[in-house]
Design a protein around this motif. Structure first.
Motif, PDB file in Angstrom:
ATOM      1  N   SER B 211       0.906  -1.064   0.144  1.00  8.28           N
ATOM      2  CA  SER B 211       0.038   0.059   0.047  1.00  8.28           C
ATOM      3  C   SER B 211       1.097   1.164  -0.020  1.00  8.28           C
ATOM      4  O   SER B 211       1.891   1.183   0.494  1.00  8.28           O
ATOM      5  N   ASP B 213       0.968   3.707   1.762  1.00  6.72           N
ATOM      6  CA  ASP B 213       1.416   4.320   3.035  1.00  6.72           C
ATOM      7  C   ASP B 213       2.435   3.378   3.735  1.00  6.72           C
ATOM      8  O   ASP B 213       3.047   3.305   4.875  1.00  6.72           O
ATOM      9  N   ASN B 215       1.946   0.258   4.752  1.00  9.38           N
ATOM     10  CA  ASN B 215       1.253  -0.493   6.086  1.00  9.38           C
ATOM     11  C   ASN B 215       0.954  -1.922   5.574  1.00  9.38           C
ATOM     12  O   ASN B 215       0.987  -2.946   6.390  1.00  9.38           O
ATOM     13  N   TYR B 216       0.450  -2.243   4.530  1.00 14.24           N
ATOM     14  CA  TYR B 216      -0.014  -3.335   4.068  1.00 14.24           C
ATOM     15  C   TYR B 216       0.388  -4.032   2.735  1.00 14.24           C
ATOM     16  O   TYR B 216       0.885  -3.204   1.809  1.00 14.24           O
ATOM     17  N   ASN B 233      -1.010  -6.854   7.466  1.00 17.19           N
ATOM     18  CA  ASN B 233      -0.602  -5.605   8.015  1.00 17.19           C
ATOM     19  C   ASN B 233       0.844  -5.819   8.375  1.00 17.19           C
ATOM     20  O   ASN B 233       1.398  -6.877   9.167  1.00 17.19           O
ATOM     21  N   TRP B 253      -2.955  -1.164  -4.691  1.00 20.34           N
ATOM     22  CA  TRP B 253      -3.563  -0.298  -4.024  1.00 20.34           C
ATOM     23  C   TRP B 253      -4.004   1.275  -4.750  1.00 20.34           C
ATOM     24  O   TRP B 253      -3.309   1.552  -5.573  1.00 20.34           O
ATOM     25  N   THR B 257      -6.218   5.833  -0.088  1.00 23.70           N
ATOM     26  CA  THR B 257      -7.148   5.081   0.623  1.00 23.70           C
ATOM     27  C   THR B 257      -6.625   3.900   0.942  1.00 23.70           C
ATOM     28  O   THR B 257      -5.223   3.701   0.970  1.00 23.70           O
ATOM     29  N   ASN B 258      -7.096   3.081   1.998  1.00 25.37           N
ATOM     30  CA  ASN B 258      -6.658   1.802   2.267  1.00 25.37           C
ATOM     31  C   ASN B 258      -7.523   0.520   1.603  1.00 25.37           C
ATOM     32  O   ASN B 258      -7.892  -0.196   2.201  1.00 25.37           O
ATOM     33  N   THR B 259      -7.563   1.051   0.366  1.00 23.18           N
ATOM     34  CA  THR B 259      -8.527  -0.191  -0.537  1.00 23.18           C
ATOM     35  C   THR B 259      -7.409  -0.536  -1.672  1.00 23.18           C
ATOM     36  O   THR B 259      -6.626   0.448  -1.995  1.00 23.18           O
ATOM     37  N   CYS B 260      -7.615  -1.917  -2.053  1.00 25.69           N
ATOM     38  CA  CYS B 260      -7.007  -2.106  -3.362  1.00 25.69           C
ATOM     39  C   CYS B 260      -7.931  -2.776  -4.248  1.00 25.69           C
ATOM     40  O   CYS B 260      -8.929  -3.247  -3.985  1.00 25.69           O
ATOM     41  N   ARG B 276     -11.259  -3.602   1.001  1.00 29.01           N
ATOM     42  CA  ARG B 276     -10.808  -2.829   2.163  1.00 29.01           C
ATOM     43  C   ARG B 276      -9.537  -3.602   2.728  1.00 29.01           C
ATOM     44  O   ARG B 276      -9.618  -4.838   2.496  1.00 29.01           O
ATOM     45  N   SER B 277      -8.858  -3.200   3.715  1.00 28.55           N
ATOM     46  CA  SER B 277      -7.609  -3.767   4.182  1.00 28.55           C
ATOM     47  C   SER B 277      -8.024  -4.854   5.042  1.00 28.55           C
ATOM     48  O   SER B 277      -7.198  -5.742   5.384  1.00 28.55           O
TER      49      SER B 277
END
Lengths: 170, 434
Positions: B211, B213, B215-216, B233, B253, B257-260, B276-277
């Motif tokens: 992601s 950021d 994070n994922y 995560n 990603w 957003t935190n979506t892929c 969603r994550s």
């Protein structure tokens, strides 16, 4: 040599599978002796399983005939439809068997696209078997894209063998 | 004898540099150096001095730092690295004579020293232009184990100073390798160093994507017997799966957003969905008929490039996420896949299978103009992915036999192997990570 061995092993497996359910699995002589090794069961040359002679019980691991595809296509050729009719016939006489249909691709093209293509190949066979009267809940599909080539070669001969649906009964 | 030869070499170098390099304008301020160079102008000629050190430990550190900085700057493809001229220091007092920089064709001087403070290394770096104007003077601290990091932090500062953009330093590349006999996900530094194995599923793990950021990590895995999407995560190690029947492949990603987006087929057709994550489905994005696969988002997250067979063979399409409006991007070639949207927002890379069976990497403007072929006559070149700063591209190639990872500059130049590793490597994705 490697192919010959595979062919012999493939033929042996079929014979063993047949024995366990009171014989009557017919391997294609041509495949057995020339050992092309593909389809593991001589599917290319037609029928592998003589459906009428097999009992009603489920035969785990029995492999019924592969079907093959053109490049970047999930359309069923007339040969593929013929093979599916034979597979359907085997499934009709083995009501307890379920079958996992594996969709495969050759190494050309891109991997993730081929996973999608492999699924379409498996789904094409599933739909056709359903139209032939096989209950949908006996059929499952999984795509391996180009991750599990049957023949590791890098030429059209190998690719043609790898663009296939492979059927595994349970 | 040695010095005669060196002087001769320096003279040759000077002449070569004078012949090969077009004159470059000098920036008055900082951060504009590249901006005022002509498009496609030559590399920045930088005189990289050895790091000064007193004492055994410090000399050891200096040697290590010199190697890191040299390799780091070289990796960017932005620089023409020149050794310091022999007369760079005044013979009497040891003072820097920056007038000598221009004599070897240098535009920029970089050098410094390393000292020991409470047992820890302190790197002080100094950068000036050839006129002697100071561009940067900064100290870098860390532990002895962080020497590489300290050197790379300087490289990052230097590139940012000279280009006005973030650099590749500190970024990571996730990829797939079958080194163990199974395809697993790995991660390495931007330059192929420090490879770590991220999955150990002993199944088939594919198409990793981190992601924005950091994070994922999302990827496709056959652990359940079929290709399912997993999201991990990276801080907590917690892992979820999407667990829909059918396939799930090639996540990408969506920035901001935190979506892929990923391809799912549980509703029949193979369409793209936003996930969603936590592994839940946010919504369906495409409904095109045929295969929709391999999404890649514009840097603002408002548009998505993807592969679709809705008009026959696989081609690249662009969808506006808000309106759902979709247009076809590629018309040249019959098999175009694997789009990667540039961080600058105006270019898209993709791979195209050509009539001769080769797969090559192409770059096209988002409006469909400016088609450019980046790889040539080198078997299968696939899965292009931009560095987060947009200066480089990582991809896989079978040019040397087995499938391995390579990098090139964004204009297709300077193609070279990324890392030495057993087995095959594929599906690289360049990411910012924490």
């Amino acid at each position: 040599m490697r192919h010959t061995l595979t062919g012999i092993i493939g033929a042996a497996m079929i014979i063993l599978a047949g024995c366990s359910s009171k014989s009557a699995v017919s391997t294609d002589d041509k495949t057995g002796t020339t050992g092309t090794g593909y389809g593991q069961q001589g599917a290319v040359n037609g029928s592998v399983v003589n459906a009428e002679d097999l009992g009603q019980k489920s035969i785990a691991g029995t492999v019924i005939g592969d079907i093959f595809f053109d490049f970047d296509s999930s359309a069923l050729s007339s040969e593929a439809q013929e093979q599916l009719k034979q597979n359907a016939s085997w499934l009709q006489s083995h009501k307890l068997s379920t079958v996992s249909i594996e969709g495969h691709c050759d190494e050309r093209g891109t991997d993730e696209y081929n996973i999608a293509l492999g699924e379409r190949r498996a789904e094409a066979a599933r739909s056709y078997l359903e139209t032939l009267g096989v209950a949908g809940n006996r059929l499952s599909t999984v795509s391996f894209g180009e991750e599990k080539p049957f023949d590791p070669g890098h030429n059209e001969e190998s690719w043609a063998k790898n663009r296939r649906d492979h059927f595994i009964t349970k | 004898m040695r010095s005669t030869r060196s002087s001769f070499a320096a003279l040759c170098l000077t002449l070569m540099v004078m012949l090969l390099l077009p004159m470059t304008l000098r920036a008055e301020g900082t951060g504009e150096y590249i901006a005022i160079r002509k498009e496609g102008a030559s590399r920045i000629a930088i005189v990289l001095d050895n790091t000064a050190a007193k004492g055994g430990k410090q000399s050891e550190w200096a040697k290590s730092l010199d190697a890191t900085i040299k390799e780091g700057l070289d990796f960017t493809g932005l620089f023409n690295l020149l050794p310091a001229p022999l007369n760079i220091r005044n013979a009497q007092n040891g003072a820097l004579d920056l007038a000598t920089i221009a004599s070897v064709g240098g535009d920029i001087y970089a050098g410094g020293s390393v000292t020991k403070n409470s047992g820890k290394p302190v790197l002080e770096m100094y950068v000036s232009d050839a006129s002697g104007k100071e561009l940067l003077a900064r100290a870098y601290t860390g532990t002895e184990l962080q020497l590489r990091d300290m050197g790379l932090r300087f490289c990052a500062d230097l590139v940012e100073l000279l280009t006005g953009k973030r650099s590749v330093f500190g970024t990571k590349i996730v990829f797939v390798s079958n080194r163990t006999g199974f395809k697993e996900i790995y991660m390495c530094d931007f330059d192929g160093q420090n490879t770590v194995q991220l999955t150990n599923s002993r199944s088939i793990s594919l198409t990793p994507s981190v992601s924005p950021d950091g994070n994922y990590l999302a990827w496709t895995d056959y652990t359940s017997g079929r290709p399912d999407l997993y999201i991990k995560n990276l801080a907590t190690g917690q892992k979820v799966s999407v667990n829909k029947h059918g396939v799930s492949i090639s996540p990408a990603w969506r920035p901001g957003t935190n979506t892929c987006a990923t391809t799912l087929s549980y509703q029949g057709d193979q369409d793209l969905y936003l996930i969603r994550s936590d592994g839940s489905v946010e919504r369906r994005l495409t409904n095109g008929g045929g295969i929709d696969v391999s999404p890649s988002f514009s840097p603002d997250g408002s548009k998505m490039a993807f592969v679709s067979t809705r008009q026959g063979g696989p081609q690249i399409f662009i969808q506006d996420i808000g309106s759902g409006q979709t247009r076809r991007l590629t018309y040249s070639g019959t098999y175009n896949t694997q789009p990667s949207w540039s961080p600058s927002g105006n270019k898209i890379l993709y791979s195209s299978m050509q009539k001769n069976g080769e797969i090559n990497i192409f770059m096209i403007d988002v409006d469909g103009a400016g088609l450019l072929q980046l790889t040539n006559d080198s078997r299968n070149n696939e899965y292009p992915s931009w560095s987060p700063d947009g200066s480089m591209i990582v991809f896989s190639s079978t040019r040397d036999g087995r499938r391995k990872l390579y990098v090139m500059n964004a204009d297709g130049s300077n193609q070279r192997p990324l890392l030495k590793m057993e087995g095959e490597q594929q599906q690289p994705s360049w990411s910012v990570t924490k």
